[in-house]
Write an enzyme that holds these catalytic residues in place. Structure first.
Site, short mmCIF file in Angstrom:
data_model
loop_
_atom_site.label_atom_id
_atom_site.label_comp_id
_atom_site.label_asym_id
_atom_site.label_seq_id
_atom_site.Cartn_x
_atom_site.Cartn_y
_atom_site.Cartn_z
N ARG A 92 7.92 -8.88 13.78
CA ARG A 92 6.89 -8.48 13.74
C ARG A 92 6.18 -8.51 12.44
NH1 ARG A 92 8.10 -2.73 16.69
NH2 ARG A 92 7.73 -3.40 18.98
N LEU A 93 7.11 -8.43 11.18
CA LEU A 93 6.65 -8.75 9.85
C LEU A 93 5.70 -9.93 9.88
CD1 LEU A 93 9.62 -8.24 7.02
CD2 LEU A 93 7.03 -7.10 7.43
N TYR A 127 4.02 9.71 -0.39
CA TYR A 127 4.74 9.11 0.56
C TYR A 127 6.38 9.24 0.16
CZ TYR A 127 0.61 6.53 2.38
OH TYR A 127 -0.41 5.88 2.93
N ASN A 131 9.25 -2.73 10.19
CA ASN A 131 10.45 -3.10 9.91
C ASN A 131 11.48 -4.12 10.54
OD1 ASN A 131 11.13 -1.36 11.50
ND2 ASN A 131 11.86 0.62 10.23
N ASN A 132 10.69 -4.53 11.51
CA ASN A 132 11.24 -5.54 12.34
C ASN A 132 10.82 -6.94 11.75
OD1 ASN A 132 10.82 -7.45 14.48
ND2 ASN A 132 11.15 -5.77 16.13
N HIS A 181 -6.75 9.95 -2.46
CA HIS A 181 -6.04 9.91 -1.18
C HIS A 181 -6.96 10.46 -0.13
CE1 HIS A 181 -2.00 9.51 0.87
NE2 HIS A 181 -2.93 9.27 1.73
N LYS A 208 -1.98 5.82 -4.43
CA LYS A 208 -3.05 7.03 -3.89
C LYS A 208 -2.63 8.19 -4.92
CE LYS A 208 -3.29 5.00 0.40
NZ LYS A 208 -1.81 4.53 0.76
N ASN A 259 2.28 -10.09 11.98
CA ASN A 259 1.46 -9.18 11.40
C ASN A 259 0.53 -9.86 10.07
OD1 ASN A 259 2.23 -7.20 13.38
ND2 ASN A 259 2.84 -5.93 11.89
N ASP A 308 0.92 -1.14 0.19
CA ASP A 308 0.01 0.15 -0.02
C ASP A 308 0.70 1.20 -0.01
OD1 ASP A 308 -2.68 1.15 0.64
OD2 ASP A 308 -1.42 2.10 1.81
N SER A 366 1.29 4.95 15.19
CA SER A 366 1.90 5.50 14.10
C SER A 366 2.02 6.82 13.95
CB SER A 366 0.94 5.26 12.75
OG SER A 366 1.47 5.79 11.73
N GLU A 385 5.44 8.74 16.36
CA GLU A 385 6.62 8.95 15.62
C GLU A 385 6.31 10.45 14.92
OE1 GLU A 385 6.69 6.09 12.41
OE2 GLU A 385 6.29 4.44 13.86
P1 NAD Z 1 0.26 1.32 11.85
O1 NAD Z 1 -0.98 1.24 12.36
O2 NAD Z 1 0.68 0.17 10.76
O3 NAD Z 1 1.49 1.36 12.72
C1 NAD Z 1 2.73 1.50 12.43
C2 NAD Z 1 3.84 1.39 13.73
O4 NAD Z 1 3.39 0.14 14.55
C3 NAD Z 1 4.96 1.63 13.56
O5 NAD Z 1 5.43 2.37 14.57
C4 NAD Z 1 5.61 0.06 13.87
O6 NAD Z 1 6.91 -0.12 14.19
C5 NAD Z 1 4.64 -0.49 14.82
N1 NAD Z 1 4.26 -1.87 14.90
C6 NAD Z 1 4.07 -2.58 13.44
N2 NAD Z 1 3.90 -3.94 13.85
C7 NAD Z 1 3.80 -4.15 14.97
C8 NAD Z 1 3.69 -5.05 16.05
N3 NAD Z 1 3.46 -6.38 15.60
N4 NAD Z 1 3.89 -5.08 17.21
C9 NAD Z 1 4.18 -3.79 17.93
N5 NAD Z 1 4.31 -2.59 16.98
C10 NAD Z 1 4.19 -2.86 15.67
O7 NAD Z 1 0.84 2.67 11.07
P2 NAD Z 1 0.28 3.22 9.81
O8 NAD Z 1 1.58 3.27 8.98
O9 NAD Z 1 -0.35 4.73 10.09
O10 NAD Z 1 -0.58 2.77 8.75
C11 NAD Z 1 -0.48 1.52 7.94
C12 NAD Z 1 -0.43 1.93 6.50
O11 NAD Z 1 -1.66 2.42 6.33
C13 NAD Z 1 0.49 3.07 6.20
O12 NAD Z 1 1.74 2.80 6.14
C14 NAD Z 1 -0.10 3.60 4.60
O13 NAD Z 1 0.26 2.50 3.94
C15 NAD Z 1 -1.45 3.44 4.90
N6 NAD Z 1 -2.06 4.67 5.48
C16 NAD Z 1 -3.07 5.45 4.73
C17 NAD Z 1 -3.43 6.29 5.09
C18 NAD Z 1 -4.50 7.26 4.12
O14 NAD Z 1 -4.78 8.43 4.44
N7 NAD Z 1 -5.18 6.47 3.18
C19 NAD Z 1 -3.07 7.13 6.44
C20 NAD Z 1 -1.98 6.62 7.08
C21 NAD Z 1 -1.68 5.19 6.81
#
Ligand code: NAD
Length: 323
Positions: A281-282, A49, A277-278, A111, A78, A285, A44, A225, A228
């Site tokens: 966790r990859l 980005y 990026n861990n 978007h 997007k 998830n 995604d 998220s 950060e």
């Molecule tokens: P997310 O909810 O995926 O959270 C990411 C955070 O969670 C990072 O800090 C990561 O290190 C941590 N994390 C990931 N897996 C974990 C685990 N198993 N245990 C503990 N911590 C963990 O956040 P996001 O990036 O806001 O959302 C995911 C994706 O959604 C984005 O990368 C993007 O592609 C999309 N997004 C879209 C929009 C939009 O406007 N359409 C907005 C925000 C995000």
């Protein structure tokens, strides 16, 4: 094995994918490659980005090494707010395709339902909030149906398989569907929205799924998220990973809180796109569909809904898409 959601376009979309927001340029390509190795097939991304070239390099490496074929991947991007005018939609898509090194996208989303003034690609890319004049916001008078019609043409031209929307609310979707149906056009396949226990939006999801539109959740971990990004709202909100309700459900199922948060969405037929990026966790998830939350678990999580939104354009320039 990741389950798939059948879209109204006839294509199928993996229910779990990898989010590309905030992947930094130096490591993005490697992270995409590693995620493909781990089994991720949906990526995604977005013009905004600023990392589509690196995402494309990671995809290319995996394809060149025979890890995966293009047709096994589901690549999402997007359309940014600066390109809503129908004459600019194809320019923006072509830039995305050339950055990714691909000749089609699986899914292209609008978007935000917000039209900024056009900024030529040569002037600044991605433009972000820049509208050609320092920090000042400028807008264009483009109704969303006009942008939609431009996307429909690009589906017919073979450059996009499915089209969808992101950050749209109920009344706008209701109206967009009226407009599309009056023209016999292509309906949105996907709505992507912020969705986590603090912002559940059950009526929006019920309506949209009832119209045959799949829902993708972003920011499934709530404030995580946005911490950060130094968001005060996020810092002032208790993390969902440590929340008693989520922790006790996770302990009961022998899963991590993150897996409970993702499963809560997938069990409602919603797709998820977490980013990590861990390496541990990859994998974690991606593997969330081998347990089931009970009705009681879901009732407990329902109590956490406080309508708390972290990604709100009201905070940019008082843009009222969610008021
Ligand atoms: P997310 O909810 O995926 O959270 C990411 C955070 O969670 C990072 O800090 C990561 O290190 C941590 N994390 C990931 N897996 C974990 C685990 N198993 N245990 C503990 N911590 C963990 O956040 P996001 O990036 O806001 O959302 C995911 C994706 O959604 C984005 O990368 C993007 O592609 C999309 N997004 C879209 C929009 C939009 O406007 N359409 C907005 C925000 C995000």
């Amino acid at each position: 094995m990741v389950e798939h959601i059948k879209l109204n376009s006839g294509h199928s979309m993996p229910q779990i994918g990898f989010g590309c927001w905030k992947l930094d340029e130096s490591s993005a390509s490697e992270q995409i490659y590693n995620a493909i190795k781990e089994g991720y097939r949906l990526f995604d991304g977005a013009e905004d980005y600023g990392n589509e070239k690196q995402v494309g390099q990671g995809i290319k490496k995996a394809i060149d090494e025979g890890l995966v074929k293009r047709e096994e991947l589901f690549i999402v991007s997007k359309l940014w707010n600066s390109y809503h005018d129908p004459k600019n939609v194809e320019i923006a898509l072509d830039k995305t395709l050339s950055d990714l090194g691909l000749d089609y996208l699986d899914l292209f989303l609008i978007h935000f339902p917000i039209s900024f003034k056009f900024v030529p690609i040569e002037e600044k890319y991605p433009p972000g909030f820049y509208c050609g004049d320092g920090d000042n916001f400028h807008y264009e008078n483009v109704p969303i149906l006009n942008t939609w019609n431009a996307l429909e043409k690009l589906v017919k031209a073979g450059k996009i398989k499915s089209i969808g929307i992101s950050n749209f609310n109920g009344s706008l979707i209701y109206d967009l569907l009226r407009g599309i149906r009056s023209q016999g056009g292509i309906e949105p396949s996907v709505l992507q929205i912020e969705h986590h226990p603090y912002l559940q939006q059950p009526r929006l999801i019920e309506y949209v799924q009832g119209q045959g539109i799949a829902v993708t959740a972003y920011s499934s971990f709530g404030p995580q998220s946005f911490i950060e990004l130094e968001s005060k709202k996020a810092k002032d909100t208790p993390t969902l990973f440590e929340h008693d309700t989520i922790k006790s459900i996770a302990d009961k199922h022998g899963k991590s809180p993150a897996q409970v948060l993702l499963r809560w969405a997938t069990q409602h037929g919603i797709a998820v796109i977490p980013k990590s990026n861990n390496p541990k966790r990859l994998g974690q998830n991606l593997n969330v569909n081998d347990f089931k939350l009970s009705d009681e678990d879901i009732k407990e999580i329902a109590k956490l809904d406080i309508g708390l939104r972290f990604n709100d354009p009201w905070d940019w320039d008082k843009i009222p898409i969610f008021v």
